[in-house]
Design a protein around this motif. Structure first.
Motif, mmCIF file in Angstrom:
data_model
loop_
_atom_site.group_PDB
_atom_site.id
_atom_site.type_symbol
_atom_site.label_atom_id
_atom_site.label_comp_id
_atom_site.label_asym_id
_atom_site.label_seq_id
_atom_site.Cartn_x
_atom_site.Cartn_y
_atom_site.Cartn_z
ATOM 1 N N GLN A 16 0.828 -1.214 0.000
ATOM 2 C CA GLN A 16 0.000 0.000 0.000
ATOM 3 C C GLN A 16 0.863 1.264 0.000
ATOM 4 O O GLN A 16 0.513 2.260 -0.650
ATOM 5 N N GLU A 30 0.842 4.287 -2.754
ATOM 6 C CA GLU A 30 0.595 5.676 -2.375
ATOM 7 C C GLU A 30 1.730 6.607 -2.788
ATOM 8 O O GLU A 30 1.500 7.703 -3.309
ATOM 9 N N HIS A 56 -7.238 -5.192 1.220
ATOM 10 C CA HIS A 56 -6.766 -3.826 1.487
ATOM 11 C C HIS A 56 -5.911 -3.306 0.330
ATOM 12 O O HIS A 56 -5.954 -2.112 0.010
ATOM 13 N N LYS A 99 -6.953 -0.201 -2.129
ATOM 14 C CA LYS A 99 -6.051 0.956 -2.181
ATOM 15 C C LYS A 99 -5.756 1.353 -3.621
ATOM 16 O O LYS A 99 -5.767 2.543 -3.973
#
Length: 506
Positions: A228, A232, A261, A265
């Protein structure tokens, strides 16, 4: 396997004829004990010392032969194992590969030719190759042990060490508190490097190490957080590289505790959604709604609503036309997916087609094992207009709603809240024959286990005219209603059958 030492050891030697010495064949220990007994009783003359020693020597020779034979077999197995390992590192098939990979068939024989999908599948299954067909990567066990024991030197990390760290995070789970701390330290170190090396040439090394173990990392408690962070902090190219690695595993990761998750994301970014949404549609909107991918859809809806990408909602409406009722009653994920429509979609304009299909099938949904959760959610929806629509649909339903515990509960709420207007409409629905000539709803309600109790509740709210109308409807179809125990009970309550036990409705 060829027999070895056949001249030394013959299995038939296990059956030793001791009749000339002991009269029958006992074990060596029991033989001597029996001799002692017979000697004392005078039944037999004790054997000579030389004969006993000869027997003992013969047994010793047999045991030595057995041990030698087993040792030779182990040596042969070891040699064959070495030959197998050498085979997988060769490009030319040898006689051993022909024996191993030839399938005997009455008509033809086939084998795994080098470079064919069959050979690749065999090698992947045996761990010789990775999923992409390349040799499976595995770091040195000592390096992994240093990471798990917290003796790894993070101050002197070489480029190749990043792959060792990501491999350890992807393939090792904590078996002790120390290993748990070690894995957390490793992932925190990698996350710090992801942030520190942005724009630096070494950033590619870290990203490549993560991409190489992407699927394994996405399915672990520590690894999914690392992925993740790459999504990002990395640019559009890094995000697309991550998505390409996840693309073939969307459903698998969506149903995974940690993988969900990661896919949620990546759905937050518009450049990825341009590829992600068509992939989900290709997998099937209804099918993905009824799986763990409904969490991924929720992330897509939230992001599209925020970004004003309304074409996604139009696509889903088109694909799901006529499937909303089935989706809401099939599985837990399915009914939650439909509930998400009324929570995340941008306006009532998009919700209305879904709501209309639910209203047309409200009897089936309200009495469904999963569907009743959707009706409860709609009745508590804060949007103006949804609750009255559901309440009116319950009393106007062309199919009977009062055939299950959940259905009569919803009807009780609707009748109490709508008042006289709702009661009049409901009595019309119960007593009027259907347009296709079928019997009115009261027949099916009377046949349900909960039917008599529901009519007893309704009876207290009816006017004398409505009571007589309900009784006449039951009298007109008394033969059909008498086909069940609950129907007979209702007829007794209405005074249409004699009874001394069930009180009549007043």
């Amino acid at each position: 396997m060829n027999a070895v030492h056949a001249s030394i050891y013959d299995p038939s030697d296990d059956v030793v004829n001791h009749r000339d010495i002991f009269m029958h064949r006992p074990s060596l220990v029991s033989a001597f004990s029996q001799i002692g007994f017979q000697e004392k009783s005078g039944l037999v003359t004790p054997p000579s010392k030389d004969a006993a020693l000869e027997l003992l020597a013969r047994k010793i020779r047999q045991m030595e032969a057995k041990l030698n034979n087993q040792s030779a077999m182990l040596v042969q197995l070891r040699d064959e194992n070495l030959s197998l390992k050498e085979h997988f590192h060769q490009t030319e098939p040898d006689d051993l590969s022909l024996n191993l990979f030839t399938v005997r068939h009455p008509v033809r024989e086939t084998r795994t030719e080098p470079g064919t999908p069959m050979e690749t599948a065999v090698n992947v299954a045996m761990g010789v190759l990775g999923e992409g067909g390349e040799p499976a990567y595995e770091p040195h066990p000592e390096a992994v042990a240093r990471i798990l024991s917290q003796s790894f030197s993070y101050s002197l990390v070489l480029p190749q060490d990043y792959r060792t760290l990501t491999w350890t995070l992807a393939h090792r789970t904590q078996r002790s508190a120390q290993e748990g701390h070690a894995l957390k330290f490793a992932v925190n170190f990698l996350i710090s490097k992801v942030h520190q090396l942005r724009g630096h040439p070494m950033e590619t090394v870290v990203h490549d190490a993560v991409l190489a173990e992407l699927i394994g990392l996405a399915q672990t408690a520590n690894g999914n957080y690392l992925v993740q962070q790459v999504i990002e902090t990395g640019g559009s190219r890094a995000r697309m590289d991550v998505y390409e690695g996840l693309r073939e595993h969307l459903l698998k990761l969506s149903n995974d505790k940690y993988g969900t998750h990661v896919v949620c994301k990546v759905a937050e970014f518009a450049d990825v959604r341009t590829v992600l949404v068509p992939d989900l549609v290709k997998l099937g909107v209804a099918e993905t709604f009824q799986s763990g991918a409904r969490r991924l859809w929720k992330a897509v809806f939230d992001a599209c609503k925020k970004a004003g990408e309304m074409e996604v909602f139009d696509t889903v409406l088109l694909e799901m036309a006529g499937k909303w009722a089935e989706c809401s009653t099939s599985t837990e994920n399915g009914t939650i997916s439909v509930q998400q429509v009324f929570e995340t979609w941008p306006s009532f304009e998009y919700m209305e087609p879904v709501l209309l299909e639910i209203m047309l099938n409200i009897s089936r949904i309200a009495n469904g094992g999963w569907g009743h959760f959707l009706i409860s959610k709609l009745l508590s929806n804060p949007r103006t207009g949804i609750r009255p629509m559901v309440l009116n649909a319950l009393v106007e339903s062309p199919a009977p709603v009062a055939i299950g515990h959940h259905g009569i509960s919803f009807l009780r709420t609707a009748l109490l809240e709508l008042g006289r207007a709702g009661i009049d409409t409901y009595v019309e629905s119960l007593c009027n024959a259907k347009k296709d000539g079928h019997a009115p709803q009261i027949v099916e309600v009377a046949g349900a286990v909960v039917g008599p109790g529901h009519i007893s509740f309704l009876w207290t709210m009816l006017t004398p005219i409505e009571k007589n109308r309900l009784k006449e409807a039951c009298r007109s179809h008394v033969v059909s209603i008498r086909g069940s125990q609950s129907g007979n009970d209702l007829l007794r309550q209405l005074g249409l059958m004699p009874s001394t036990q069930i009180p009549k409705l007043r």
